[in-house]
Scaffold this motif. Sequence first.
Motif, PDB file in Angstrom:
ATOM      1  N   LEU A 354      -3.964 -30.781  31.771  1.00 31.34           N
ATOM      2  CA  LEU A 354      -3.399 -29.607  32.424  1.00 31.34           C
ATOM      3  C   LEU A 354      -4.503 -28.682  32.936  1.00 31.34           C
ATOM      4  O   LEU A 354      -4.445 -28.192  34.069  1.00 31.34           O
ATOM      5  N   GLY A 358      -4.932 -28.238  36.948  1.00 32.96           N
ATOM      6  CA  GLY A 358      -4.651 -26.894  37.421  1.00 32.96           C
ATOM      7  C   GLY A 358      -5.843 -26.250  38.100  1.00 32.96           C
ATOM      8  O   GLY A 358      -5.704 -25.555  39.115  1.00 32.96           O
ATOM      9  N   SER A 408      -1.426 -24.341  33.441  1.00 32.32           N
ATOM     10  CA  SER A 408      -2.738 -24.811  32.996  1.00 32.32           C
ATOM     11  C   SER A 408      -3.500 -23.688  32.292  1.00 32.32           C
ATOM     12  O   SER A 408      -3.400 -23.519  31.085  1.00 32.32           O
ATOM     13  N   THR A 412      -2.518 -22.315  28.192  1.00 35.18           N
ATOM     14  CA  THR A 412      -3.131 -23.403  27.430  1.00 35.18           C
ATOM     15  C   THR A 412      -4.334 -22.963  26.605  1.00 35.18           C
ATOM     16  O   THR A 412      -4.518 -23.445  25.479  1.00 35.18           O
TER      17      THR A 412
END
Length: 538
Positions: A354, A358, A408, A412
């Motif tokens: 991710l 991203g 992302s 995260t």
Amino acid sequence: MVGLLKLKEDRPTPKAVYNWRVYTCAAIASFASCTIGYDSAFIGGTLALPSFTSEFDFGSMDKDDRALLQANIVSVYQAGAFFGSLFAYVTCHFLGRRKSLFVFSALFMLGAGLMLGANAARGLGLIIGGRVLAGFGVGGMSNIVPIYCSELAPPAVRGRIVGIYELGWQLGGLLGFWINYGVNTTMQPSHRQWLIPFAVQLIPGGLLAVGALWLRESPRWLFSKGRRDQAMANLVWIRQLPRDDVYIIEEVSYIDEDLERYQCEVGAGFWKPFAALRQRKVQWRFFLGGMLFLWQNGSGINAINYYSPTVFNSIGITGTDGALLTTGIFGLVKTVVTVGWLLYLIDQLGRCKLLMYGAVGGSLCMWFIGAYIKIADTANRPAGSPLDSGGIAAIFFFYLWTVFYTPSWNGTPWVLNSEMFDQNTRALGQASAAANNWFWNFIISRFTPQMFIKMGYGVYFFFASLMILSVIFTYFLIPETKAIPLEHIDRLFAVRPVRKANDVIMAELRLQDEEFRHAVEGVDLSEKKEKVEQKENV
């Protein structure tokens, strides 16, 4: 569809473990992030309201002085949050996660209340002082809530549970963006017009204070303090399994083994985690946690959150209504994408993929926006000019950037930092990570107005370049933590190469689980169960 939603479990897990209690606890605690998200969204738009600028005489200031004052009003909140996130280590150690939430939510409410006393006669002092105190409160909560959620969560859905914290952030932001648009379009400029957005932040703070009465303390924190009876009662309540269930016995044995290992290596106590900083492996994780928030803020998100009218004006959107409406849509896009991230992406695609996907997509969007502003020379366009086709494309790429960034780098890093420390350094590690977040947040919020004045389109190229660098950082240095139990994180960070660490540990866990399950009918399980019970009787 079933295959897509299938969870990657560290061991066979009873369905009862994925119950409503763990989700509800995370949701209540995440009212804290609603307050943070609301502030990041409402403050920039409120400072741009005609009623606010008129009451505090912004019109008489030159451009540089006005930008400096706005930056100070915004950034003192982050300065307070920086110190609050560090102080939360103290309260987490002595009071636990739940009581600490009470303390910091009360400080936030006090600060938010002070802001309501500001007016033209009193000046901006109450707003600035209140924002420092409210920032101290949310800084502490930003430390506590991700830890609390990660310690409650079963490994297979830990990303989802911690992700509720990020969802609360986005819902608060969505409310903040649209509150500004609502008061600007439905109310005449007045003291009350700008006071309402300041008052609304008391709502999520109050809901947290009331909801926290229902929360249970983290079992892992209670185990670390030797309060085994209460820890077992809370763990059984959260998991909705009996004390003698194989899953409970196994989970408690993991916790005990991790605590015993750390007692031997470092020891327990308030100052012991600081002593652990002598270890290279601990220093390395503190460094990684801090760098994740450097890259997060280097994406440009907080420049957009706090100064969204400025950002959209730079693209070519003129007028307060237009800027606030575009900002409101930005908040809506972030919230919708966050739901997809929470329900599927974080625990299926994983953390590292991710972050890298991203960053690449977001960087390309930033390059386009910056190039458009340079070529179209939007700064010198006559006021009220409609957007041309290039401007419409720039707005599209801005929303596309939002789609790349939100699942992302938005949430995260919080998930990773809640996972990457062991029990005895988790509170200190999260304090360091949260302080890093607020430090870089402060830097961006403090200097963004000046950056737009001095750099123009170069601001977008600056953020685009940092996003590319974050891909290199993630690929070579961050191991995938998806589905790894917290008690095995030390082993995860010891595996090389980093990009294969998750597969190696999951294979080891499956082998261990086979051996454990094989022993269910034999003496091995009885011995492990007896060991757990002996600890409870001490």
